[in-house]
Design a protein around this motif. Structure first.
Motif, PDB file in Angstrom:
ATOM      1  N   UNK A  75      17.262  53.680 -41.041  1.00  0.00           N
ATOM      2  CA  UNK A  75      16.472  53.905 -42.246  1.00  0.00           C
ATOM      3  C   UNK A  75      16.126  52.581 -42.941  1.00  0.00           C
ATOM      4  N   UNK A  76      17.051  51.653 -42.926  1.00  0.00           N
ATOM      5  CA  UNK A  76      16.766  50.321 -43.485  1.00  0.00           C
ATOM      6  C   UNK A  76      15.636  49.660 -42.702  1.00  0.00           C
ATOM      7  N   UNK A  77      15.696  49.780 -41.391  1.00  0.00           N
ATOM      8  CA  UNK A  77      14.714  49.120 -40.528  1.00  0.00           C
ATOM      9  C   UNK A  77      13.301  49.626 -40.775  1.00  0.00           C
ATOM     10  N   UNK A  78      13.112  50.962 -40.851  1.00  0.00           N
ATOM     11  CA  UNK A  78      11.746  51.451 -41.037  1.00  0.00           C
ATOM     12  C   UNK A  78      11.306  51.419 -42.507  1.00  0.00           C
ATOM     13  N   UNK A  79      12.244  51.131 -43.428  1.00  0.00           N
ATOM     14  CA  UNK A  79      11.880  51.033 -44.845  1.00  0.00           C
ATOM     15  C   UNK A  79      11.442  49.624 -45.236  1.00  0.00           C
ATOM     16  N   UNK A  80      11.938  48.614 -44.538  1.00  0.00           N
ATOM     17  CA  UNK A  80      11.606  47.228 -44.888  1.00  0.00           C
ATOM     18  C   UNK A  80      10.096  46.969 -44.856  1.00  0.00           C
ATOM     19  N   UNK A  81       9.364  47.361 -43.796  1.00  0.00           N
ATOM     20  CA  UNK A  81       7.908  47.126 -43.803  1.00  0.00           C
ATOM     21  C   UNK A  81       7.194  47.803 -44.971  1.00  0.00           C
ATOM     22  N   UNK A  82       7.697  48.950 -45.406  1.00  0.00           N
ATOM     23  CA  UNK A  82       7.096  49.646 -46.545  1.00  0.00           C
ATOM     24  C   UNK A  82       7.269  48.827 -47.818  1.00  0.00           C
ATOM     25  N   UNK A  83       8.483  48.278 -48.018  1.00  0.00           N
ATOM     26  CA  UNK A  83       8.734  47.449 -49.196  1.00  0.00           C
ATOM     27  C   UNK A  83       7.865  46.199 -49.168  1.00  0.00           C
ATOM     28  N   UNK A  84       7.771  45.574 -48.008  1.00  0.00           N
ATOM     29  CA  UNK A  84       6.927  44.378 -47.874  1.00  0.00           C
ATOM     30  C   UNK A  84       5.486  44.702 -48.252  1.00  0.00           C
ATOM     31  N   UNK A  85       5.001  45.847 -47.814  1.00  0.00           N
ATOM     32  CA  UNK A  85       3.624  46.259 -48.108  1.00  0.00           C
ATOM     33  C   UNK A  85       3.408  46.497 -49.600  1.00  0.00           C
ATOM     34  N   UNK A  86       4.439  46.920 -50.318  1.00  0.00           N
ATOM     35  CA  UNK A  86       4.336  47.141 -51.754  1.00  0.00           C
ATOM     36  C   UNK A  86       4.452  45.849 -52.564  1.00  0.00           C
ATOM     37  N   UNK A  87       5.274  44.921 -52.099  1.00  0.00           N
ATOM     38  CA  UNK A  87       5.555  43.700 -52.860  1.00  0.00           C
ATOM     39  C   UNK A  87       4.500  42.625 -52.629  1.00  0.00           C
ATOM     40  N   UNK A  88       3.970  42.534 -51.418  1.00  0.00           N
ATOM     41  CA  UNK A  88       3.018  41.468 -51.082  1.00  0.00           C
ATOM     42  C   UNK A  88       1.811  41.397 -52.027  1.00  0.00           C
ATOM     43  N   UNK A  89       1.155  42.514 -52.361  1.00  0.00           N
ATOM     44  CA  UNK A  89      -0.001  42.414 -53.266  1.00  0.00           C
ATOM     45  C   UNK A  89       0.342  41.807 -54.615  1.00  0.00           C
ATOM     46  N   UNK A  90       1.524  42.120 -55.167  1.00  0.00           N
ATOM     47  CA  UNK A  90       1.915  41.546 -56.450  1.00  0.00           C
ATOM     48  C   UNK A  90       2.142  40.045 -56.323  1.00  0.00           C
ATOM     49  N   UNK A  91       2.726  39.616 -55.227  1.00  0.00           N
ATOM     50  CA  UNK A  91       2.928  38.185 -55.013  1.00  0.00           C
ATOM     51  C   UNK A  91       1.593  37.453 -54.868  1.00  0.00           C
ATOM     52  N   UNK A  92       0.648  38.094 -54.193  1.00  0.00           N
ATOM     53  CA  UNK A  92      -0.659  37.471 -53.996  1.00  0.00           C
ATOM     54  C   UNK A  92      -1.471  37.426 -55.295  1.00  0.00           C
ATOM     55  N   UNK A  93      -1.185  38.359 -56.233  1.00  0.00           N
ATOM     56  CA  UNK A  93      -1.853  38.339 -57.534  1.00  0.00           C
ATOM     57  C   UNK A  93      -1.315  37.231 -58.438  1.00  0.00           C
ATOM     58  N   UNK A  94      -0.109  36.798 -58.170  1.00  0.00           N
ATOM     59  CA  UNK A  94       0.563  35.838 -59.050  1.00  0.00           C
ATOM     60  C   UNK A  94      -0.124  34.484 -59.000  1.00  0.00           C
ATOM     61  N   UNK A  95      -0.370  33.911 -60.173  1.00  0.00           N
ATOM     62  CA  UNK A  95      -0.993  32.590 -60.276  1.00  0.00           C
ATOM     63  C   UNK A  95       0.050  31.522 -59.979  1.00  0.00           C
ATOM     64  N   UNK A  96      -0.252  30.626 -59.050  1.00  0.00           N
ATOM     65  CA  UNK A  96       0.695  29.574 -58.673  1.00  0.00           C
ATOM     66  C   UNK A  96       0.977  28.608 -59.815  1.00  0.00           C
ATOM     67  N   UNK A  97       0.086  28.585 -60.813  1.00  0.00           N
ATOM     68  CA  UNK A  97       0.292  27.683 -61.954  1.00  0.00           C
ATOM     69  C   UNK A  97       1.525  28.075 -62.763  1.00  0.00           C
TER      70      UNK A  97
END
Length: 267
Positions: A137-159
């Motif tokens: 369950x951990x294994x197939x849940x990790x890609x789901x979490x990555x898919x949810x977190x990545x957009x927020x990280x990409x929205x973040x301003x590096x400044x």
């Protein structure tokens, strides 16, 4: 345009009816005092009472919740750090490869994932039971979490990170006080999605569960093979309601995470 709009709405309504009618039919007959789904006699809670009076079912329910919570929590932690590693990776080809591999795990059939874990656990001598189900369950849940977190990280301003570094913040402080608060909506969304997937999963769990351990989805399948009873209806209804509540919780957390950003822009 009006005809197209009406046709699109009708098509959408038809799809929702096809998807939800069998579930609502199942839940409706979970309140039937009769013993079948052919004729509704009168309203009763006895089938729900039978679910909660069954000690074995209660233990299976507890097992399911424990696995779901632990797998969602561990997958969220790993997924957050994995997302950070992917976003801040300098080599674009490796970054794109990791993203592709992550997406492949999401779209891969559960049967393939379950069979793969069964073969792996058999080869390395891991006893099928709580540990094997949790790891899967951990294994197939990790890609789901990555898919949810990545957009927020990409929205973040590096400044923001540069400003924190200029003010003397260490990498750990930047992570705790800048990055984590900004991506918190994505973290909660990933946790709830992982929790939902774990609670609902059958195919992977069916392959990796042992004789002494079971989850609700596998138990419902076993009960259905022995013969359909309205206790299964009640149990399925409970799972459906819990899943709906988790999805609604994810929606409100996601909406709450968007509003501060919009307020900040208006200011």
């Amino acid at each position: 345009m009006a005809r197209t709009s009406v046709g699109a709405k009708f098509y959408l309504a038809l799809i929702f009816i096809i998807l939800y009618a069998p579930i609502l039919y199942l839940i409706f007959y979970s309140f039937n005092s009769g013993g079948s789904m052919n004729n509704f006699e009168s309203f009763t809670w006895e089938h729900y009472a039978a679910v909660f009076s069954d000690t074995r079912l209660i233990m299976i329910l507890i097992n399911t919740v424990i696995v779901a919570l632990l797998s969602a929590l561990i997958a969220t932690i790993i997924g957050v750090f994995g997302s950070l590693g992917i976003v801040y990776m300098r080599n674009k080809s490796i970054r794109n490869s990791l993203l592709s591999l992550n997406n492949v795990l999401i779209v891969s059939p559960d049967v393939v994932i379950g069979a793969s874990f069964l073969i792996l656990f058999t080869m390395i001598g891991v006893k099928l039971g709580f540990a094997s189900v949790l790891i899967s369950h951990i294994a197939f849940s990790i890609p789901i979490v990555v898919l949810m977190v990545l957009p927020k990280l990409q929205e973040m301003n590096s400044s923001l990170i540069d400003a924190a570094a200029d003010l003397g913040a260490t990498k750990g402080e930047i992570l705790r006080r800048v990055i984590i608060p900004f991506i918190k909506p994505g973290i909660f969304a990933g946790f709830f999605m992982a929790l939902t997937y774990s609670l609902d999963d059958f195919a992977v769990t069916f392959f990796v569960t042992g004789n002494g351990f079971s989850t609700l989805s596998v138990e419902i399948y076993s009960m259905a093979r022995a013969g359909i009873t309205l206790t299964i209806n009640a149990l399925s209804g409970i799972i459906f309601i819990v899943t709906i509540l988790l999805v609604v919780g994810y929606y409100f957390i996601n909406q709450r995470g968007k509003s501060p950003v919009g307020m900040g822009v208006r200011k």
